[in-house]
Design a protein around this motif. Structure first.
Motif: not given
Ligand code: SF4
Length: 380
Positions: A54, A91, A93-95, A97-98, A100, A142-143, A174
């Motif tokens: 990432k 992406c 970022m690191d959610c 629940y993602c 991906l 992605s975002d 986000k």
């Molecule tokens: S793609 Fe969306 S849900 Fe997945 S890590 Fe990035 S912001 Fe979070």
């Protein structure tokens, strides 16, 4: 928010592409390396964990297939017939629940340079179904805005879509990275934010912008003339969920004007069963799976229906109190849930697609949409 890119690799065959040059120019000080695709795969991508990947960007080329229907989910759950543009994959970022984490093969961020191919595919699609209104989006794999300070892709898309009829593009994010966007024409663009209460952002949406930063960016985009969207997705159950989500809605409407919101989606946590193992390994302290889950008819795990309906009813009611004209839809929900919350459901995915067009045509004349005709939707 600050998310460092630690290294940029460039596929030698695209080193002279304008988009490659632009990214390298916008990322001074980040180490670069020219490499071929096979070597990149073996020496870099295959050696990195997802958390490491990432932080790495690979710029490459790929012919075709970046524009496709949103994979959605299986019947009986209803989807909206969105079209996704997968020019950036992965992406930073690191959610927790993602999906991906489970869905993508490569841990690294990949940027495809073939803008002309993307635009040709979009034009082909628009020409193939005249009379239908299309919604495109770059925020599926992605975002949409997280790399925009280096790619400035929103500028290219804005220029392209401002000249289109019956088509708009959604930038879903986000982040609060709207600087490039604020300088372009807002015509045929919806900028949308995925939102959750701040305590959930703190525990489950790492490296993303704070809620107030997202809402402030949304307000600035609205002041500039952009239509907005909001995605309450995934709604996460916690014992105090009402005390979290109600103030979120109050806060949202204190910053933005509901009459300029193109759509709001609602979707509760859902995931393929294989995701659980990955999340427990990467986020051992996550509370994501503490609640009871059932396996839906599409094979995905979800909260039991009475729980989903209860949360949706309350959230939908709070939204209607603030903006009774709002277009609200469910992402991947069953007709029964639609009925129990909204008292109606679209007869099919095509019908939901038509509902979007009808609402946008009625509420936003500046989009200059052709008057939507149900037949052009149900037939296609
Ligand atoms: S793609 Fe969306 S849900 Fe997945 S890590 Fe990035 S912001 Fe979070």
């Amino acid at each position: 928010m600050s998310i460092p890119i630690k290294k940029i690799y460039v596929d030698g065959s695209v080193i002279e592409e304008p988009l490659t040059e632009r990214v390298l120019e916008n990322a001074p000080g980040i180490p670069e390396e020219i490499i071929d695709v096979e070597a990149f795969q073996e020496r870099v991508a295959d050696q990195l964990t997802l958390s490491q990947g990432k932080r790495v960007l690979f710029i490459t080329g790929q012919k075709g297939d970046l524009v496709k229907p949103c994979p959605g989910t299986l019947a009986p759950y209803l989807c909206c017939r969105y079209t996704v543009i997968n020019q950036i994959i992965q992406c930073p970022m690191d959610c927790t629940y993602c999906v991906l984490q489970e869905y993508l093969d490569s841990p690294v961020m990949i940027l495809h340079t073939d803008m002309d191919d993307v635009f040709e595919d979009i034009d082909g699609l628009l020409a193939s179904q005249p009379g239908r209104f299309f919604r495109f989006g770059t925020g599926e794999l992605s975002d949409s805005l997280v790399l925009d300070h280096v790619t400035e892709l929103t500028r290219d898309y804005a220029r392209f879509f401002s000249e289109k009829r019956n088509a708009l593009i959604e930038f879903k994010t986000k982040t609060n990275r709207v600087e490039t966007l604020l300088a372009v024409s807002p015509k045929n663009i919806v900028v949308s934010w995925s939102v959750n209460p701040q305590p959930i952002i703190d525990t489950d949406e790492f490296f993303s912008a704070r809620l107030e930063e997202r809402l402030d960016a949304a307000g600035r985009c609205q002041d500039r003339g952009f239509l907005l969207g909001f995605h309450f997705d995934p709604i996460l159950y916690t014992p105090d969920w009402e005390a979290l989500y109600h103030p979120l809605i109050q806060q949202l409407f204190s910053r933005v004007d509901g009459s300029r919101i193109a759509w709001v989606s609602l979707g509760s946590l859902r995931y393929p069963p294989r995701l659980k193992e990955i999340v427990l390994k990467r986020f051992p302290r996550s509370r994501l799976f503490y609640e009871e889950m059932i396996r839906g008819m599409d094979g995905k795990m979800r909260y039991p229906k009475p729980m989903r309906v209860e949360m949706y009813r309350k959230i939908f009611g709070w939204l209607m109190e603030k903006a009774p004209d709002l277009f609200v839809y469910f992402c991947m929900e069953s007709p029964d849930v639609w009925d129990r919350v909204m008292g109606t459901h679209p007869a099919s995915n095509a019908e939901l697609d038509f509902w979007f067009a009808r609402s946008l045509h009625r509420r936003f004349p500046e989009l200059e949409l052709d008057s939507p005709n149900r037949a052009s939707y149900t037939a296609s």
